[in-house]
Scaffold this active site. Structure first.
Site, PDB file in Angstrom:
ATOM      1  N   ASP A 214      70.410   7.557  32.574  1.00  0.00           N
ATOM      2  CA  ASP A 214      70.949   8.912  32.588  1.00  0.00           C
ATOM      3  C   ASP A 214      69.835   9.952  32.755  1.00  0.00           C
ATOM      4  O   ASP A 214      68.746   9.817  32.193  1.00  0.00           O
ATOM      5  CB  ASP A 214      71.662   9.142  31.241  1.00  0.00           C
ATOM      6  CG  ASP A 214      72.332  10.503  31.141  1.00  0.00           C
ATOM      7  OD1 ASP A 214      73.314  10.719  31.863  1.00  0.00           O
ATOM      8  OD2 ASP A 214      71.866  11.352  30.334  1.00  0.00           O
ATOM      9  N   GLU A 250      70.018   7.950  37.558  1.00  0.00           N
ATOM     10  CA  GLU A 250      70.804   9.124  37.919  1.00  0.00           C
ATOM     11  C   GLU A 250      69.877  10.285  38.274  1.00  0.00           C
ATOM     12  O   GLU A 250      69.225  10.867  37.400  1.00  0.00           O
ATOM     13  CB  GLU A 250      71.727   9.557  36.774  1.00  0.00           C
ATOM     14  CG  GLU A 250      72.678  10.660  37.223  1.00  0.00           C
ATOM     15  CD  GLU A 250      72.885  11.799  36.245  1.00  0.00           C
ATOM     16  OE1 GLU A 250      73.817  12.572  36.447  1.00  0.00           O
ATOM     17  OE2 GLU A 250      72.082  11.922  35.290  1.00  0.00           O
TER      18      GLU A 250
HETATM   19  C1  QV4 Z   1      75.638  24.397  25.177  1.00  0.00           C
HETATM   20  C2  QV4 Z   1      75.272  25.546  26.124  1.00  0.00           C
HETATM   21  C3  QV4 Z   1      73.776  25.594  26.336  1.00  0.00           C
HETATM   22  C4  QV4 Z   1      73.126  25.764  24.995  1.00  0.00           C
HETATM   23  C5  QV4 Z   1      73.538  24.654  24.032  1.00  0.00           C
HETATM   24  C6  QV4 Z   1      72.987  24.950  22.666  1.00  0.00           C
HETATM   25  O1  QV4 Z   1      75.935  25.330  27.377  1.00  0.00           O
HETATM   26  O2  QV4 Z   1      73.417  26.662  27.192  1.00  0.00           O
HETATM   27  O3  QV4 Z   1      71.706  25.723  25.147  1.00  0.00           O
HETATM   28  O4  QV4 Z   1      74.958  24.535  23.961  1.00  0.00           O
HETATM   29  O5  QV4 Z   1      72.967  23.818  21.891  1.00  0.00           O
HETATM   30  C7  QV4 Z   1      77.431  19.568  26.402  1.00  0.00           C
HETATM   31  C8  QV4 Z   1      78.144  20.858  26.684  1.00  0.00           C
HETATM   32  C9  QV4 Z   1      77.157  22.003  26.868  1.00  0.00           C
HETATM   33  C10 QV4 Z   1      76.303  22.112  25.621  1.00  0.00           C
HETATM   34  C11 QV4 Z   1      75.590  20.768  25.433  1.00  0.00           C
HETATM   35  C12 QV4 Z   1      74.718  20.750  24.213  1.00  0.00           C
HETATM   36  O6  QV4 Z   1      78.953  20.715  27.834  1.00  0.00           O
HETATM   37  O7  QV4 Z   1      77.857  23.205  27.063  1.00  0.00           O
HETATM   38  O8  QV4 Z   1      75.326  23.150  25.802  1.00  0.00           O
HETATM   39  O9  QV4 Z   1      76.564  19.713  25.322  1.00  0.00           O
HETATM   40  O10 QV4 Z   1      75.497  20.867  23.063  1.00  0.00           O
HETATM   41  C13 QV4 Z   1      77.302  15.479  29.699  1.00  0.00           C
HETATM   42  C14 QV4 Z   1      78.127  16.697  30.071  1.00  0.00           C
HETATM   43  C15 QV4 Z   1      77.509  17.966  29.564  1.00  0.00           C
HETATM   44  C16 QV4 Z   1      77.263  17.842  28.063  1.00  0.00           C
HETATM   45  C17 QV4 Z   1      76.307  16.687  27.868  1.00  0.00           C
HETATM   46  C18 QV4 Z   1      75.933  16.454  26.408  1.00  0.00           C
HETATM   47  O11 QV4 Z   1      78.260  16.749  31.478  1.00  0.00           O
HETATM   48  O12 QV4 Z   1      78.404  19.048  29.789  1.00  0.00           O
HETATM   49  O13 QV4 Z   1      76.729  19.045  27.553  1.00  0.00           O
HETATM   50  O14 QV4 Z   1      76.967  15.481  28.319  1.00  0.00           O
HETATM   51  O15 QV4 Z   1      77.058  16.241  25.634  1.00  0.00           O
HETATM   52  C19 QV4 Z   1      72.627  17.916  35.645  1.00  0.00           C
HETATM   53  C20 QV4 Z   1      71.685  16.764  35.263  1.00  0.00           C
HETATM   54  C21 QV4 Z   1      72.391  15.433  35.214  1.00  0.00           C
HETATM   55  C22 QV4 Z   1      73.675  15.494  34.392  1.00  0.00           C
HETATM   56  C23 QV4 Z   1      74.555  16.593  34.967  1.00  0.00           C
HETATM   57  C24 QV4 Z   1      75.837  16.779  34.192  1.00  0.00           C
HETATM   58  O16 QV4 Z   1      70.600  16.707  36.169  1.00  0.00           O
HETATM   59  O17 QV4 Z   1      71.504  14.491  34.657  1.00  0.00           O
HETATM   60  O18 QV4 Z   1      73.855  17.834  34.937  1.00  0.00           O
HETATM   61  N1  QV4 Z   1      74.371  14.215  34.311  1.00  0.00           N
HETATM   62  C25 QV4 Z   1      74.140  13.282  33.187  1.00  0.00           C
HETATM   63  C26 QV4 Z   1      75.427  12.630  32.724  1.00  0.00           C
HETATM   64  C27 QV4 Z   1      76.291  13.658  32.050  1.00  0.00           C
HETATM   65  C28 QV4 Z   1      75.606  14.137  30.788  1.00  0.00           C
HETATM   66  C29 QV4 Z   1      74.157  14.226  30.906  1.00  0.00           C
HETATM   67  C30 QV4 Z   1      73.476  13.874  32.035  1.00  0.00           C
HETATM   68  C31 QV4 Z   1      73.410  14.568  29.690  1.00  0.00           C
HETATM   69  O19 QV4 Z   1      76.075  11.993  33.793  1.00  0.00           O
HETATM   70  O20 QV4 Z   1      77.574  13.134  31.745  1.00  0.00           O
HETATM   71  O21 QV4 Z   1      76.120  15.472  30.460  1.00  0.00           O
HETATM   72  O22 QV4 Z   1      73.202  13.326  29.005  1.00  0.00           O
HETATM   73  O23 QV4 Z   1      72.908  17.878  37.023  1.00  0.00           O
END
Ligand code: QV4
Ligand code: CA
Length: 514
Positions: A214, A250
């Site tokens: 990831d 990824e």
């Molecule tokens: C929120 C605010 C932030 C703030 C933070 C404060 O938005 O601005 O700083 O709170 O603590 C979730 C929420 C998100 C939240 C965050 C932290 O959606 O709003 O921040 O948690 O609490 C998945 C989801 C994300 C989720 C994350 C962790 O898609 O929405 O965030 O899990 O739970 C980029 C990357 C790529 C990524 C992609 C989605 O380059 O690597 O974005 N894809 C992978 C996974 C994806 C996962 C992650 C990475 C993180 O496939 O499923 O994100 O592990 O393109």
């Protein structure tokens, strides 16, 4: 000769081997059983995946994660580790081990979604609100179960005002700052590398075949190389000695950013996000795209080298507007287009292919944004994930979509196995959205994505005989449950596909011959 091969392999380096998915019995495609319980995956390997010729399963992250109650138990809480205990909504360590063994015993590989760039979000609080009760403090950056302390995080390196990634145009902050507020691990530290490697090795020793890693864009290739270098070889109960874990990383690279997929090629395969974004645009006929333009599909479209690519039509992020790809992505919500796009991918030789298997959620768009893109898997009121019930017609119930069980998709997974290693051949198109191609003399597929009928005689390259179309039906005993395609002694066959058919494509292969 033997020595020469060994020497050549050594020169290429161990990492070259991390591109090999180690699939068995001539099987090729993997399926992402998103959010499935381990017990259901074990059963699915035995009752469906092995008999249908699926090569492997990508599983949801098996580590313990934070419990998020607002919104209520979102699927994405699993991307916020709080410990490396193997305990999650999918099941405990015992159930995980049992699943890995049972899938391996029927020749289905398990690939683990490894979340090692970060721990939970900085605002995750303090307490025992982890799925299996492990205590942690996001405030003080302490995860005693591993243990990680504040020394193991990157904040001192990050130079943005917020501590978060603010600009994807700056590679340093993309690697050293927090991805959406997630506590960023200092993977330059030997101690952190060791803890991550221990986690991966525990899974390798249990019998997994590799990892979807990831958020690789957010980790330095040099740090990843050090961690991968510490990985054990695969468990010899199921894999031949000296097999390296399969690694697919990824990295979302649609162009236009300083960080590219290329930086990760030597370490393993990389997710090719252009593939699904383009294929969706083509099948939707947006931006003037036509199926006939896909004659040079693959590297000819500017995708990464074939040996590096992991391809997919949609993934768990972009099917609900997370990550990249945007509105063009075709998902199970557009079943007719989705079946065609997945069939195109499975028929085409480019890349290692992954099929998405989803759960349904209550989509609710406001100004083009799905307000419910967070919704977790089908679950009971107490947050426990529901089992996957199998209906008498082989489909799944209780909100599990099971695209991988749809006849058209399952039969194309078989097609991919039957034509494996055969060249892309006998291309035909009508300069619009009707195309056909074969794979050597082992298979042939015809698509009609125009708004009119297809009625044409084509050279299939196949031996003469009667073949069952595996899309409208399949071979059943001595007959076909769907269309029958007659291939002449000259390899030519007549195809007729109405644009109003339930599925507007036809596929035949060596094993669908009567
Ligand atoms: C929120 C605010 C932030 C703030 C933070 C404060 O938005 O601005 O700083 O709170 O603590 C979730 C929420 C998100 C939240 C965050 C932290 O959606 O709003 O921040 O948690 O609490 C998945 C989801 C994300 C989720 C994350 C962790 O898609 O929405 O965030 O899990 O739970 C980029 C990357 C790529 C990524 C992609 C989605 O380059 O690597 O974005 N894809 C992978 C996974 C994806 C996962 C992650 C990475 C993180 O496939 O499923 O994100 O592990 O393109
Ligand atoms: Ca990072």
């Amino acid at each position: 000769m033997h020595l020469f091969i060994l020497a050549a392999a050594a020169l290429l380096g161990l990492s070259a081997a991390q591109h090999n998915p180690h699939t068995k019995h001539g099987r090729t495609a993997m399926v992402h059983l998103f959010e499935w319980r381990w017990a259901d995956i074990a059963a699915e390997c035995e009752r469906f995946l092995a008999p249908s010729g699926y090569a492997g399963v990508q599983i949801s992250p098996p580590h313990e994660n934070i419990v998020i109650n607002s919104p209520w138990r979102p699927w994405w809480e699993r991307y916020q580790p709080t410990s490396y205990n193997l305990c999650s909504r999918s099941g405990n360590e015992h159930e995980l081990r049992d699943m890995i063994s049972r899938c391996n015993n029927v020749g289905v590989n398990i690939y683990v979604d490894a979340v090692v760039n970060h721990m939970c979000g900085a605002s995750g609080g303090e307490g025992s609100h982890s799925v299996c009760g492990s205590w942690f403090s996001a405030n003080r950056k302490e995860f005693p179960t591993i243990p990680f302390t504040h020394w193991d995080f990157n904040d001192h390196k990050c130079r943005t005002g917020s501590g978060n990634i603010e600009n994807y145009g700056d590679a340093d902050q993309v690697r050293d700052c927090r991805l959406v507020g997630l506590l960023d691990l200092a993977m330059e530290k030997d101690y952190v590398r060791g803890k991550v490697a221990d986690y991966l090795n525990k899974l390798i020793d249990m019998g997994v075949a590799g990892f979807r890693v990831d958020a690789c864009k957010h980790m330095w290739p040099g740090d990843l190389s050090a961690v991968y270098g510490r990985m054990h070889n695969l468990n010899t109960t199921w894999f031949s000695g000296g097999s390296r874990p399969f690694v697919f990383q990824e990295v979302i690279d649609l162009g236009g950013e300083p960080i590219t997929s290329r930086e990760y090629f030597h370490l393993g395969r990389v997710t090719e996000f252009k593939y699904g974004a383009k294929l969706g645009t083509i099948f939707r006929k947006w931006n003037g795209e036509k199926l006939s333009y896909t004659k040079s599909w693959g590297e000819g479209w500017g995708f990464m080298p074939e040996g590096n690519a992991l391809v997919f039509v949609d993934n768990h992020d972009n099917q609900r507007g997370h990550g990249a790809g945007g509105a063009s992505i075709v998902t199970f919500w557009d079943p007719k287009l989705h079946k065609m796009a997945v069939a195109y991918m499975l028929a085409h030789p480019y890349g290692v292919a992954r099929v998405m298997s989803s759960f349904r959620w209550d989509r609710h768009f406001v100004n083009g944004k799905d307000q419910n893109d967070w919704m977790g898997p089908p679950s009971h009121g107490n947050g426990v994930t529901k089992p996957v019930p199998i209906n008498s017609d082989q489909t799944c119930g209780d909100g599990w979509v099971c695209e991988h069980r749809w006849r058209q998709i399952k039969n194309m997974a078989v097609f991919r196995n039957v034509v494996n290693g055969q060249p892309h051949a006998n291309w035909w198109d009508n300069q619009s959205n009707q195309v056909a191609f074969g794979r050597g003399n082992r298979g042939f597929i015809v698509f009609n994505n125009d708004d009119w009928n297809l009625d044409v005689t084509l050279n299939t390259g196949m031996p003469g005989g009667a073949y069952c179309d595996v899309i409208s039906g399949q071979k059943d005993g001595g007959g076909c449950t769907g269309k029958l395609i007659q291939v002449g002694g000259d390899g030519r066959a007549h195809f007729k596909i109405s644009n109003r058919d339930e599925d507007t494509f036809v596929a035949i292969h060596a094993e669908s011959k009567l």
